[in-house]
Design a protein around this motif. Structure first.
Motif, mmCIF file in Angstrom:
data_model
loop_
_atom_site.group_PDB
_atom_site.id
_atom_site.type_symbol
_atom_site.label_atom_id
_atom_site.label_comp_id
_atom_site.label_asym_id
_atom_site.label_seq_id
_atom_site.Cartn_x
_atom_site.Cartn_y
_atom_site.Cartn_z
ATOM 1 N N GLY A 1 1.323 -40.877 40.585
ATOM 2 C CA GLY A 1 1.243 -42.326 40.779
ATOM 3 C C GLY A 1 2.568 -42.949 41.125
ATOM 4 O O GLY A 1 3.635 -42.322 41.079
ATOM 5 N N ARG A 2 2.513 -44.222 41.497
ATOM 6 C CA ARG A 2 3.684 -45.031 41.817
ATOM 7 C C ARG A 2 3.399 -46.433 41.296
ATOM 8 O O ARG A 2 2.238 -46.793 41.053
ATOM 9 N N ALA A 3 4.436 -47.240 41.120
ATOM 10 C CA ALA A 3 4.254 -48.581 40.562
ATOM 11 C C ALA A 3 5.198 -49.566 41.243
ATOM 12 O O ALA A 3 6.355 -49.233 41.531
ATOM 13 N N LYS A 4 4.689 -50.764 41.510
ATOM 14 C CA LYS A 4 5.507 -51.790 42.139
ATOM 15 C C LYS A 4 6.694 -52.176 41.273
ATOM 16 O O LYS A 4 7.777 -52.495 41.770
ATOM 17 N N GLN A 5 6.492 -52.179 39.939
ATOM 18 C CA GLN A 5 7.544 -52.615 39.026
ATOM 19 C C GLN A 5 8.755 -51.693 39.056
ATOM 20 O O GLN A 5 9.878 -52.122 38.787
ATOM 21 N N GLN A 6 8.534 -50.416 39.365
ATOM 22 C CA GLN A 6 9.625 -49.439 39.467
ATOM 23 C C GLN A 6 9.480 -48.677 40.773
ATOM 24 O O GLN A 6 9.039 -47.527 40.794
ATOM 25 N N PRO A 7 9.843 -49.282 41.889
ATOM 26 C CA PRO A 7 9.592 -48.668 43.197
ATOM 27 C C PRO A 7 10.333 -47.355 43.428
ATOM 28 O O PRO A 7 9.935 -46.573 44.304
#
Length: 624
Positions: A130-136
């Motif tokens: 996964g990936r997350a906008k908060q920690q690009p």
């Protein structure tokens, strides 16, 4: 008698082997989160590399230039970087040994237009979770670095290459489920027979078991609904067909059924991680069917379907604003194309074909069929007729799917279309045990890999002969992996049905197949005992069905392919098997490529299908 219409009522010219099996023109299209670029894989010096194209001015740029090993897959991060990987080879220490599998991960920065190495690991498997906008800059990855039998979760910093453990596998976790923010609150564990769903309320809390099932039942978490502690899941608990349900994460109790089909298992879904909502679910009866849970998504599908008649479509990627979408289209006579759909103005633009060298009208229609097995069970499958005026008494290739716990579906298949173009009817059987038809159908295949599964295939051939579609003296059987075992089993057990067999990476000995299971599949061994057989308690059964012990039963010509780097192959055992067949005067052609895996590529792949064409032509005598 069943009547099927061929593609055209005339003979067409042969399509070159290369046109069926070449590297895709363009594939794996994705869109940058900001919606300014599309990316795709495209050949460069016979290897797949990554290209990007600006949606502002249309300029294309190649960002990788590998000529040794292809780029296998890639993802965009939320700060306009592309993370991609290769499966490469490292020369073995000892001469004659197999090359060492090496995993390489890289990052490309759109700002600097430079690539850099993130990871280089040997003899491991890695999957981006996964990936997350908060920690690009942070990706969640699972890998079996610490222990070859278990996958832990790590946080990978794509700026520094730092790899930090996030969740350590206690030894029984088989799946981790990441939410849109990169956090893990759900997991699945297994002891090989029983599966459990685990939940933790916070990242610091311990996991607790909320659902426990025998492996015949299945619960696959998708995402939290956003209402309380409910999460979406695909489940067949207390039902035959897998349905979309909502489950309470605190209690494990099923609270709601969102959709269920009485025809087939729900097998695919679309979930927007940006909007955090379920959009659609799909199942495959004869062909794929879709039910929409979101009106906006349905409007896109309806608009595209109206513009592109008679094909199946699927949204495969989107920008963060969900104004631009990558749409993949396919059909039985269409290798596939990609389109860019812009919600503003409902603009649809074709951006690439998988294989532009193949023309739709030269390919053949795939028809769903069904027949009754000898014990009365209904068996489904597909039949493809060649473009010939004669539509009865045809030479047939029975193409058996790998697995065995998989299925054939409706859609483009290069191998199938190649055979049909050469004048063969192609018959595919979803024998009992094949997935997608519900729990009862799936379970009916347990411990029947050399029993009723194979009888279903034989009954299908007899049905084709009774329908006067098949020439009873011109039937070949062909497959890879378990399909290769089925081909060997077919010609040895039903010599009256088959003229010859083509075997790719075929399973020949169930004892060594189970014993040599890779470390990362160890948790499934007990389940394999239940589904296939236990080498101790079912030894007689496994010996009776393993081709390696029955070379005296083979008479028909065989064509066998094997790659030296196939992780499930026992090459020395196969070599001995072939030698014994030759000693018994069985006409067998054995082609071994030391650097190939189960699936062959490049020149070797072309050579393989050219050899298959010659072999079938010799033993089926299709051409005048």
């Amino acid at each position: 008698m069943i009547v099927l219409q061929a593609c055209k009522d005339k003979q067409v010219s042969e399509i070159p082997v290369r046109n069926f099996f070449k590297i895709p023109d363009k594939s794996s299209f994705k869109i940058s989160p900001d919606g300014k670029y599309i990316s795709y894989l495209k050949p460069y010096k016979d290897q797949q590399n990554i290209f990007i194209q600006s949606l502002t001015d249309g300029t294309e740029k190649r960002i990788t230039s590998y000529t040794d090993f292809a780029v296998r897959d890639y993802v965009w991060t939320f700060d306009n970087q592309i993370v991609y990987y290769q499966n490469a080879d490292k020369k073995a220490t000892n001469p004659g040994d197999r090359p060492i599998d090496q995993f390489r991960m890289y990052a490309f920065d759109l700002g600097t237009m430079k690539n850099r190495v993130l990871l280089t690991q040997e003899k491991i498997r890695i999957k981006i979770l996964g990936r997350a906008k908060q920690q690009p800059d942070i990706l969640s990855v699972v890998m079996n670095k610490r222990d070859s039998t278990n996958f832990d979760v790590y946080k990978l910093n794509i700026q520094t290459g730092e790899l930090k453990p996030y969740v350590i596998n206690p030894g029984n976790i088989t799946e981790w489920y990441s939410d849109p923010d990169g956090r893990i609150h759900l997991a699945k564990s297994s002891d090989g027979v029983n599966e459990s769903i685990l939940y933790r309320h916070t990242e610091s809390a311990p996991f607790k078991t909320i659902i426990k099932n025998n492996f015949k039942n299945s619960v696959v978490p998708i995402a939290f609904t956003g209402e309380g502690n409910l999460f979406y899941a695909l489940s067949n608990v207390d039902r035959d067909k897998t349905a979309l349900v909502e489950i309470n994460a605190e209690t494990g109790k099923e609270e709601k059924v969102d959709y269920a089909s009485d025809k087939a298992d729900i097998s695919d879904y679309s979930y927007s991680r940006n909007k955090r909502r379920m959009e659609s679910i799909s199942w495959v009866d004869a062909k794929q069917q879709t039910y929409f849970l979101n009106a906006a998504t349905k409007a896109i599908y309806d608009d595209v379907s109206a513009k592109l008649h008679g094909i199946k479509i699927k949204i495969t990627d989107r920008d963060s604003a969900e104004r631009k979408f990558i749409i993949y289209t396919y059909a039985d006579r269409d290798p596939g194309s990609y389109y860019l759909y812009e919600k503003d103005g409902k603009k649809l633009t074709k951006i690439g074909d998988l294989n532009s060298s193949l023309k739709h009208d030269l390919l053949c229609e795939i028809k769903p069929i069904s027949f009754k097995a000898s014990d009365g069970m209904q068996i489904n499958g597909y039949l493809t007729l060649p473009q010939t005026q004669k539509q009865t008494n045809l030479p047939v290739v029975v193409l058996v799917h790998n697995g065995p716990w998989r299925r054939d579906g409706w859609g483009y298949n290069s191998e199938l279309q190649f055979l049909a173009n050469r004048g063969y009817a192609v018959f595919q059987v979803n024998y009992r045990g094949s997935t997608g038809y519900g729990k009862a159908y799936y379970s009916a295949g347990f411990k029947q890999v050399g029993g009723k599964m194979q009888q279903d295939i034989a009954d299908g051939v007899k049905w084709l002969i009774a329908q006067k579609i098949a020439n009873p003296k011109k039937v070949a059987i062909m497959g890879s992996g378990f399909g290769g075992f089925s081909a060997l089993y077919g010609v040895s057990t039903h010599p009256e049905l088959y003229s010859c067999a083509v075997v790719q990476s075929g399973l020949i000995n169930f004892f060594t197949y189970i014993k040599d299971v890779p470390p990362y599949f160890k948790s499934s061994v007990r389940m394999m005992y239940e589904m296939v057989g236990n080498p101790e308690t079912d030894a007689d059964q496994l010996r009776n069905i393993s081709p390696v012990f029955h070379t005296d039963k083979f008479k028909a010509p065989l064509l066998i392919f094997q790659g030296g780097r196939d992780p499930r192959a026992n090459v020395s055992e196969l070599t001995q098997f072939v030698s014994e067949l030759k000693r018994r005067k069985v006409p067998v052609t054995y082609i071994y490529k030391k650097d190939e895996r189960q699936s062959w590529g490049g020149h070797n792949r072309m050579e393989m299908y050219a050899e298959i064409e010659r072999f079938l032509d010799t033993n089926m005598r299709v051409k005048p």
